[in-house]
Design an enzyme around this catalytic site. Structure first.
Site, short mmCIF file in Angstrom:
data_model
loop_
_atom_site.label_atom_id
_atom_site.label_comp_id
_atom_site.label_asym_id
_atom_site.label_seq_id
_atom_site.Cartn_x
_atom_site.Cartn_y
_atom_site.Cartn_z
N LYS A 9 34.83 -50.38 -48.76
CA LYS A 9 34.28 -50.69 -50.08
C LYS A 9 32.77 -50.45 -50.19
O LYS A 9 32.26 -50.20 -51.30
CB LYS A 9 34.59 -52.15 -50.44
CG LYS A 9 36.05 -52.43 -50.73
CD LYS A 9 36.47 -51.85 -52.08
CE LYS A 9 37.85 -52.33 -52.49
NZ LYS A 9 38.23 -51.85 -53.83
N SER A 55 42.29 -49.41 -43.94
CA SER A 55 41.23 -49.55 -44.94
C SER A 55 40.32 -50.75 -44.75
O SER A 55 39.21 -50.77 -45.27
CB SER A 55 41.84 -49.59 -46.34
OG SER A 55 42.77 -50.65 -46.45
#
Length: 409
Positions: A61, A311
């Protein structure tokens, strides 16, 4: 970078992603690519992990958040930024803002894990707890933006965010140029859209497979309808991909460029997380383990070499404990049984002796004598056992029955 609407062509380009990569030099790590021997054997072709769980803040992110905030005008930076997130986006925005000298406010749900709240504060953001679910938190952040002039940083529905996440795709092609399939988890769609934009522009032959949790799979019905469709009450332990509605911008890219969307169950997510921890020695959150879950559930469906994008690794320790226990149960390595025995001295020791013979490790024992359901001379025992697989579980149950015990469950 300029913001394009979902109606423009194209919403994000390879040049945008390459520009984001230059911007992130010295900010985001080029994360490691690790091989997985176990999955390679299952798939029958090389399988690699792209370890974004080892990125700064523990997830990808930071990439999109930094690109988005760095692209703000001076007057926008002066007004500060605001975001809403249960964890990963919050930390990405907080760190990106601190690095760029921009004031940040992050709204988080009241039930957000304490480690994620603490990390977001440590990265420099003012944290405000509001609402029980992310949708309520999102509304509060947007209201704050409208009232203060702060710039709202969306977690996935913005071209700059997607361009930043797309740098993961460029790194994959650099680190594994022979890749044939990339498997990536999908929530709102920013990461998958960014990777697909970069990879398909350079290697249109590479297959992109998106993975959603079955209880929060908004993309299959949305793609079938031709427009984003909201899923009521999305439910999954994978909070990183627990998104009820696809973003408008990533939806269009994913519809054009992602080859397939698969769904995985909670059991499959738990098993995948356990595999990452045991076999790869990597701490991965449930959302980050979703590509591994897809590979485990149907290993023959993927042409190799395969890259699975891990992720994120920001998992609450309490959730990790529950997930690992659930994953062990799904693999037949953890067994809970209730049974009745005669309440007399030495009865429990005799029972434990039976379990010792079949090599079942006793983790916990609960002994109940006073219950209206029990006879005067009966006791009920609940045992939590560590076992060696589904076959061993059957052997344990059979041994208990042959020893004369009534197994209730």
């Amino acid at each position: 970078m300029s913001y394009r609407t979902a109606d423009s062509l194209p919403p994000v380009t390879l040049d945008d992603v390459r520009g984001a990569q230059k911007m992130l030099t010295g900010v985001a790590r080029v994360t490691a690519m690790e091989g997985s021997r176990h999955l390679t054997q299952l798939v029958g072709a090389p399988v690699h992990f792209k370890c974004e769980n080892l990125q700064r803040t523990g997830s990808f992110k930071l990439r999109g958040a930094y690109v988005r905030i760095a692209g703000l005008l001076p007057e926008e930076r002066a007004a500060g930024v605001v975001a809403a997130s249960a964890g990963n986006h919050a930390q990405g925005v907080a760190l990106a803002s601190s690095l760029l000298g921009v004031r940040s406010t992050v709204f988080m749900p009241k039930g957000a894990p304490l480690p994620k709240i603490s990390a977001t504060r440590d990265y420099g953001a003012e944290v405000r707890l509001h609402g029980q679910v992310v949708d309520e938190t999102l509304a509060a952040a947007q209201e704050y933006a409208a009232g203060t002039g702060a710039v709202f940083i969306h977690p996935f529905d913005h071209c700059d965010i997607i361009a930043g996440q797309g740098t993961v795709g460029l790194e994959i092609l650099e680190q594994c140029p022979e890749v044939r399939t990339i498997v990536v988890g999908i929530g709102g769609g920013g990461l998958a859209a960014g990777i697909a934009t970069a990879v398909k522009a350079l290697r249109p032959d590479v297959r992109i497979v998106g993975v959603q949790a079955a209880g929060a799979a908004a993309y299959p019905p949305s793609l079938a309808a031709g427009h984003p469709v909201a899923v009521d009450n999305p439910a999954t332990m994978a909070d990183g991909i627990k998104v009820g509605r696809p973003g408008d911008v990533p939806f269009r890219i994913i519809g054009d460029l992602v080859d397939e969307i698969r769904t995985v169950t909670e059991d499959e997510l738990a098993t995948a997380l356990l595999l990452c921890l045991e076999r790869a020695k990597l701490v991965v959150e449930p959302a980050g383990a979703s590509p591994v879950a897809a590979l485990l559930s149907d290993p023959g469906a993927f042409e190799g070499p395969v890259v699975a994008v891990l992720s994120g690794g920001n998992v609450d320790p309490l959730l990790l404990q529950r997930v690992l226990r659930h994953g062990m149960a799904a693999q037949g390595r953890y067994l809970a049984v209730r049974l009745r025995l005669t309440d007399r001295p030495g009865a429990l020791a005799t029972l434990l002796g039976v379990l010792s013979v079949v090599d079942a490790n006793v983790l916990d024992v609960s002994h109940v004598r006073t219950d209206p359901r029990l006879g005067l001379t009966e006791a009920e025992v609940e045992l939590h056992l560590e076992t060696k697989g589904t076959v061993h579980c059957v052997e344990v149950g059979q041994a208990l029955r042959e020893a004369g015990y009534t197994v209730i469950g």
